[in-house]
Design a protein around this motif. Structure first.
Motif, PDB file in Angstrom:
ATOM      1  N   ALA A  65       0.815  -0.858   0.288  1.00  0.00           N
ATOM      2  CA  ALA A  65      -0.446  -0.023  -0.411  1.00  0.00           C
ATOM      3  C   ALA A  65       0.981   1.750   0.513  1.00  0.00           C
ATOM      4  CB  ALA A  65      -0.954   0.166   0.966  1.00  0.00           C
ATOM      5  N   GLN A  66       2.239   1.164   1.230  1.00  0.00           N
ATOM      6  CA  GLN A  66       2.877   2.311   0.621  1.00  0.00           C
ATOM      7  C   GLN A  66       3.529   2.726  -0.427  1.00  0.00           C
ATOM      8  OE1 GLN A  66       5.692   0.886   3.923  1.00  0.00           O
ATOM      9  NE2 GLN A  66       4.675   2.760   5.346  1.00  0.00           N
ATOM     10  N   PHE A  69       2.215   2.137  -3.882  1.00  0.00           N
ATOM     11  CA  PHE A  69       1.153   2.252  -4.202  1.00  0.00           C
ATOM     12  C   PHE A  69       0.569   3.857  -3.497  1.00  0.00           C
ATOM     13  CE2 PHE A  69       0.496  -1.814  -6.073  1.00  0.00           C
ATOM     14  CZ  PHE A  69       0.002  -1.250  -6.891  1.00  0.00           C
ATOM     15  N   GLY A  70       1.596   4.678  -2.993  1.00  0.00           N
ATOM     16  CA  GLY A  70       1.569   5.772  -1.908  1.00  0.00           C
ATOM     17  C   GLY A  70      -0.207   6.117  -1.358  1.00  0.00           C
ATOM     18  N   THR A  71      -0.688   5.393  -0.552  1.00  0.00           N
ATOM     19  CA  THR A  71      -1.622   5.508   0.120  1.00  0.00           C
ATOM     20  C   THR A  71      -1.116   5.686   1.614  1.00  0.00           C
ATOM     21  OG1 THR A  71      -2.372   3.320  -0.602  1.00  0.00           O
ATOM     22  CG2 THR A  71      -3.542   3.964   1.110  1.00  0.00           C
ATOM     23  N   PRO A  72      -1.819   7.302   1.684  1.00  0.00           N
ATOM     24  CA  PRO A  72      -0.802   7.963   3.219  1.00  0.00           C
ATOM     25  C   PRO A  72      -1.812   6.619   4.307  1.00  0.00           C
ATOM     26  CG  PRO A  72      -3.277   8.407   2.343  1.00  0.00           C
ATOM     27  CD  PRO A  72      -3.096   7.668   1.410  1.00  0.00           C
ATOM     28  N   ALA A  76      -4.793   6.110   5.696  1.00  0.00           N
ATOM     29  CA  ALA A  76      -5.992   5.110   4.462  1.00  0.00           C
ATOM     30  C   ALA A  76      -5.203   3.652   5.255  1.00  0.00           C
ATOM     31  CB  ALA A  76      -5.785   5.769   3.430  1.00  0.00           C
ATOM     32  N   LYS A 101      -7.510   0.432   5.907  1.00  0.00           N
ATOM     33  CA  LYS A 101      -7.961  -0.370   4.039  1.00  0.00           C
ATOM     34  C   LYS A 101      -7.125  -1.569   4.617  1.00  0.00           C
ATOM     35  CE  LYS A 101      -9.224   2.870   1.419  1.00  0.00           C
ATOM     36  NZ  LYS A 101      -9.280   3.575  -0.250  1.00  0.00           N
ATOM     37  N   ILE A 102      -5.710  -1.411   5.466  1.00  0.00           N
ATOM     38  CA  ILE A 102      -5.178  -2.739   5.473  1.00  0.00           C
ATOM     39  C   ILE A 102      -5.707  -3.587   6.979  1.00  0.00           C
ATOM     40  CG2 ILE A 102      -2.952  -3.568   4.510  1.00  0.00           C
ATOM     41  CD1 ILE A 102      -3.976  -2.205   2.699  1.00  0.00           C
ATOM     42  N   PRO A 113      -8.905  -4.286   8.598  1.00  0.00           N
ATOM     43  CA  PRO A 113      -9.412  -5.962   7.385  1.00  0.00           C
ATOM     44  C   PRO A 113      -8.644  -6.470   8.164  1.00  0.00           C
ATOM     45  CG  PRO A 113      -9.513  -3.783   6.060  1.00  0.00           C
ATOM     46  CD  PRO A 113      -8.751  -3.338   7.355  1.00  0.00           C
ATOM     47  N   MET A 162      11.807   2.338  -1.394  1.00  0.00           N
ATOM     48  CA  MET A 162      10.952   1.284  -0.442  1.00  0.00           C
ATOM     49  C   MET A 162      12.103   1.381   0.489  1.00  0.00           C
ATOM     50  SD  MET A 162       7.956   1.724  -0.672  1.00  0.00           S
ATOM     51  CE  MET A 162       7.197   0.192   0.719  1.00  0.00           C
ATOM     52  N   ASN A 191       1.326   7.360  -9.877  1.00  0.00           N
ATOM     53  CA  ASN A 191       2.337   6.830  -9.117  1.00  0.00           C
ATOM     54  C   ASN A 191       3.443   6.266  -9.574  1.00  0.00           C
ATOM     55  OD1 ASN A 191       3.224   5.759  -6.511  1.00  0.00           O
ATOM     56  ND2 ASN A 191       2.859   3.975  -6.834  1.00  0.00           N
ATOM     57  N   TRP A 220      -9.306  -9.067   1.164  1.00  0.00           N
ATOM     58  CA  TRP A 220     -11.047  -9.068   1.311  1.00  0.00           C
ATOM     59  C   TRP A 220     -11.048  -8.331   0.567  1.00  0.00           C
ATOM     60  CZ3 TRP A 220      -6.792  -8.282   4.996  1.00  0.00           C
ATOM     61  CH2 TRP A 220      -6.078  -6.760   4.768  1.00  0.00           C
ATOM     62  N   ARG A 221     -10.842  -7.990  -0.801  1.00  0.00           N
ATOM     63  CA  ARG A 221     -11.708  -7.320  -1.931  1.00  0.00           C
ATOM     64  C   ARG A 221     -11.308  -8.305  -2.670  1.00  0.00           C
ATOM     65  NH1 ARG A 221      -9.248  -0.538  -2.582  1.00  0.00           N
ATOM     66  NH2 ARG A 221      -9.780  -0.104  -0.165  1.00  0.00           N
ATOM     67  N   LEU A 234      -7.083   0.124  -5.548  1.00  0.00           N
ATOM     68  CA  LEU A 234      -5.923   0.389  -4.025  1.00  0.00           C
ATOM     69  C   LEU A 234      -5.925   1.987  -5.332  1.00  0.00           C
ATOM     70  CD1 LEU A 234      -5.940  -0.346  -1.732  1.00  0.00           C
ATOM     71  CD2 LEU A 234      -3.819  -0.341  -2.243  1.00  0.00           C
ATOM     72  N   HIS A 237      -6.502   7.266  -3.892  1.00  0.00           N
ATOM     73  CA  HIS A 237      -5.779   8.355  -3.031  1.00  0.00           C
ATOM     74  C   HIS A 237      -5.279   9.265  -4.233  1.00  0.00           C
ATOM     75  CE1 HIS A 237      -6.691   7.081   0.971  1.00  0.00           C
ATOM     76  NE2 HIS A 237      -6.648   5.594   0.233  1.00  0.00           N
TER      77      HIS A 237
END
Lengths: 263, 258, 338
Positions: free
Chosen positions: A168-169, A171-174, A177, A181-182, A185, B51, B71, B85-86, B94, B98
């Motif tokens: 998620a990181q 993909f730039g997910t804050p 979130a 979202k992670i 769940p 990363m 991105n 779960w998705r 996903l 954002h």
């Protein structure tokens, strides 16, 4: 080897649990029948164990007089309130311990130290703090629910696959979130498992909580019947408790099937 | 876009895993990174995408990002990293969630990449219902949906069986033919590298240094043709010569350490 | 070989029969002053004189004693009478055979204690109970019954009193000190102690309002048939001890105040030996209740108790007080119903 024919026998049978839908019902009915038979023939004296029909008629009498619903309603209110309070606070702390290093460093030793204390032992203290009214009863249940929920939530967060968070990181997910979202769940199965245990603890504790100063409630019913040696009412109360346990288990199972459809 | 690493080094505590890596990934090319186990290929890929924080050196992007890029540096993972779960469509979503794109464009992009990766009929399926190959198709769809400037693929096919791997290689070739996305592709499989890459970079054993960069002088679309088989075999032998010494040494090191 | 066997057998026989073999019997009791006749009968050898070797087994609560007698784990029991006792007796398992303590006018035993705050606010007599919160041990306990008797006598509704079951006497004391209940009922020794400490006010004694038969000596129904002579011997020894007890502890002066003479002083060490925690002489004097000198039960009162519990739904409607006692072990009892 001589040219003899040797059949190869099948050796792989057994050790393969398959669902037997009606077996549990038949076994349950069998036990009830045996119990009733033992009571009817006098093999099991009424003095030591009431017969199933005595228990049923005690339930029917209490239901008709409204006593049953008063006991049930009172206990359910205490359980629901205590469970919600304890579970909410436990979830908050557990998630915080799972996510923030500081919360973990401060919280974990405290939770680990307080978790194993039997909450029943704290009852006199709770009564000093909260009196003998509803507050101390709800607090006892809430306290019992709080710790397993907190530990389960923390463990569940720990168990969330790190690679999903990294993904998620990437993909730039804050961060916020990522928690929604992670982490949440991903931790949900563990949290629900913890809530299942916490709900059983709530049921166990309602009896203890209702020892002190309770006129109504299933726990008060069981204790009162015990004090009065009304064994039919006592077993009826125990039946109510176990029905409540089944209902809770069913409810959480439903919740799991709904929320964890993806599994 | 170009991705340029200068004097990149990395250490985990006292253990030096990468040293003095200078590498330029050219616009539109596929660069394969190979090397013996433990040479720091994946660490380098992590550093290239921001990363992992490098202990030394720097990485920069140069050029103009492609249209609609959300991105720039986007990964495809060895273990797929799908959210169980998705649904397939929501997993792809996903990477789009954002960013300032409309609901409609999001939907269009998802449909497009699902069609491109052959997942059109599986939009509502959950990952557990999919085979490994289908799962990695979701991982690839998720990555290309954000229109990356550079695609960073970390052994994307190594968790799959041989037949699925071949199939996906063909599909990747087709996708690249269309999208021309700049790609860094980490693998330990020389055949795969020779099949997919424009250039193959060979890393030494730990601490990983860049030993050689080899051009594959055959257009990617033609590499399956038997006519090029002898040449590919030659390249394979050359690469293997490089790696084998390093791999054997690395293997002994590991054994000694154990 | 045979000769040696004979010698061993002879030795064994000699060890096993010191005198004409005493019959063994056991009695379940609380380590309270109210079990005094048992302790006296044992210490003064009254049981032995009846040819009984009696073992006193101590219990933590009254209820388990009744259960132990019903299940045959002990032969006799001596406790206060509760709803639980009557329910067990109603199933035909228990029979009362002689009296233990009773609330007798002039003999302080259980008192009504109210918090100083409630007292200041006007809670000064037992007629003020309606609307108040009262701590009791359990539903169907003697404390519960005491309040019930007050309600019947003074014409208020028991449901207007909020009764809080608190399981133990220490919990009751704590709840009163914490102001969580307005009143509790306590035996004289503890009630006087709390009043001395300023933690409560005694607004009266149970015997002033509702005298009643508080406890009994009982045995299992099967003992009253299969071992009738043993029961008779036990009751005879018990009654002798009751007479000693009454002679020592029932004296009062002209003004009605209780006085304790040399006979009391002689019995007090016996009680101190058994009662836990060990009381001093003054505490014993504050605790000794009235026990009928001939062990006679107030029979009509027992009928009333069963009727009350039945009316409250705490004892099964089919219960019959008549079947819960065997009055044949004493020449006479008190106040027989027609």
């Amino acid at each position: 080897m001589p040219a003899e024919k040797q059949p190869v026998p099948f050796r792989g049978a057994g050790f393969d649990p398959t669902p037997r839908r009606f077996a549990s019902w038949i076994a349950f009915a069998g036990i009830l029948l045996a119990w009733q038979a033992a009571s009817s023939t006098g093999l099991l004296p009424e003095l030591f164990m009431p017969s199933p029909d005595a228990v049923l008629s005690a339930l029917a009498r209490m239901s008709a007089s409204g006593e049953l619903w008063l006991h049930l309603g009172t206990s359910i209110r205490r359980i629901v309130l205590g469970f919600l309070l304890g579970a909410f606070a436990g979830l908050l702390l557990g998630l915080a311990m799972g996510i923030f290093s500081m919360a973990r460093a401060v919280g974990l030793p405290i939770v680990s130290a307080l978790f194993p204390i039997p909450k029943i032992a704290l009852l006199p203290l709770l009564i000093l703090w909260f009196g003998i009214g509803e507050t101390s009863k709800v607090a006892t249940i809430a306290l019992g629910v709080f710790f397993p929920t907190a530990v389960a939530a923390k463990t569940a967060v720990d168990g969330v696959a790190r690679n999903l968070i990294r993904m998620a990181q990437s993909f730039g997910t804050p961060a916020s979130a990522i928690v929604w979202k992670i982490v949440l769940p991903g931790a949900l199965p563990g949290i629900l498992g913890g809530l299942r245990i916490a709900a059983s603890i709530a049921l166990i504790l309602v009896t203890a909580a209702e020892m002190i100063g309770a006129e109504y409630g299933v726990g008060a019913l069981v204790l009162g019947a015990g004090n009065l040696m009304q064994t039919d009412k006592l077993v009826a109360g125990v039946v109510l408790l176990s029905l409540m346990g089944l209902a809770v288990s069913f409810g959480i199972g439903l919740l799991e099937r709904r929320l964890l459809r993806w599994r | 876009m170009q991705l340029i690493a200068r004097a990149v080094g990395h250490r985990y505590g006292a253990l030096e895993v990468l040293a003095g890596i200078d590498i330029e990934v050219r616009e539109g090319e596929t660069l394969a990174l190979i090397g013996p186990s433990g040479c720091g290929k994946s660490t380098l890929l992590g550093i290239l995408g921001g990363m992992i924080e490098a202990s030394a050196g720097s990485v920069e992007l140069r050029g103009v990002p492609p249209a609609g890029c959300l991105n720039p540096l986007t990964y495809v993972f060895q273990d797929f990293a799908l959210l169980p779960w998705r649904s397939v469509a929501d997993n792809v979503a996903l990477g789009l969630e954002h960013h300032a794109i409309g609901r409609r464009e999001r939907k269009e992009r998802i449909e497009a990449v699902l069609a491109l990766t052959g997942l059109g009929d599986f939009a509502d399926a959950y990952p557990r219902q999919l085979s490994g190959g289908m799962r990695q198709r979701v991982g690839i769809a998720r990555a290309i949906a954000v229109r990356p400037a550079v695609l960073l693929m970390d052994e994307p096919l190594s968790a799959l069986d041989a037949q699925t791997r071949e199939l996906l290689q063909e599909e990747l070739t087709a996708i690249w033919a269309r999208e021309r996305t700049t790609t860094v592709y980490v693998t330990h499989n020389l055949t795969e590298a020779l099949h997919l890459a424009d250039r193959v970079a060979v890393l030494s054993r730990r601490p990983g240094r860049l030993k050689q960069i080899l051009e594959v002088p055959i257009p990617r679309e033609e590499r399956a043709s038997p006519a090029h088989a002898p040449m590919l075999a030659q390249l394979h032998a050359a690469l293997w010569d490089q790696i084998r010494v390093e791999a054997a040494a690395a293997d002994r090191e590991v054994a000694d350490a154990g | 070989m045979r000769a040696r066997f004979g010698i061993v057998a002879a030795i064994l026989a000699a060890i096993a029969t010191p005198a004409a073999a005493a019959e063994k019997a056991s009695v379940g009791a609380l380590a309270f002053v109210s079990s005094a006749p048992i302790f006296i009968a044992k210490e003064k050898g009254y049981f032995e004189r009846q040819g009984l070797d009696v073992e006193v087994k101590f219990f933590q609560a009254a209820q388990p004693i009744a259960v132990a007698v019903a299940s045959g784990d002990v032969d006799f029991g001596i406790t206060g009478l509760t709803g639980g006792f009557f329910n067990l007796a109603a199933k035909g398992a228990l029979k009362m055979v002689a009296a233990q303590s009773r609330e007798e006018p002039g003999f302080n035993f259980v008192g009504y204690l109210v918090t100083p705050k409630a007292y200041e606010a006007g809670f000064k007599t037992v007629k003020d109970y309606p609307g108040k919160t009262v701590g009791i041990t359990t539903v169907g306990s003697t404390f519960h019954y005491n309040i019930g008797m007050l309600a019947d006598k003074y014409g208020f509704k028991l449901s207007d009193v909020s009764l809080k079951p608190l399981q133990t006497v220490p919990n009751m004391v704590a709840a009163m000190k914490g102001g969580q209940v307005d009143s509790i009922l306590l035996p004289a020794n503890q009630a006087l102690g709390l009043e001395r400490d300023g933690a409560g006010k005694i607004i009266g004694w149970v015997h002033e309002h509702t005298p009643w038969q508080l406890g009994a000596l009982f045995t299992s129904t099967s003992n009253t048939t299969a071992k009738r002579s043993t029961v008779q011997k036990f009751v005879d020894a018990y009654v002798m001890a009751c007479a000693d007890y009454a002679a020592a502890f029932h004296d009062r002066d002209a003004s009605g105040k209780r006085v304790f003479g040399p006979k009391a002083d002689a019995l007090i060490p016996i009680l101190q030996k058994y009662v836990k925690p060990e009381p001093n002489a003054d505490q014993v004097k504050a605790s000794v209740s009235f026990i009928d000198p001939q062990g006679r039960l107030m029979v009509r009162d027992l009928y009333n108790q069963v009727a009350w519990y039945k009316a409250q739904g705490m004892v099964d409607a089919s219960a019959d007080a008549k079947t819960m006692m065997d009055l044949g072990f004493l020449k006479q009892h008190l106040d027989l119903p027609n």
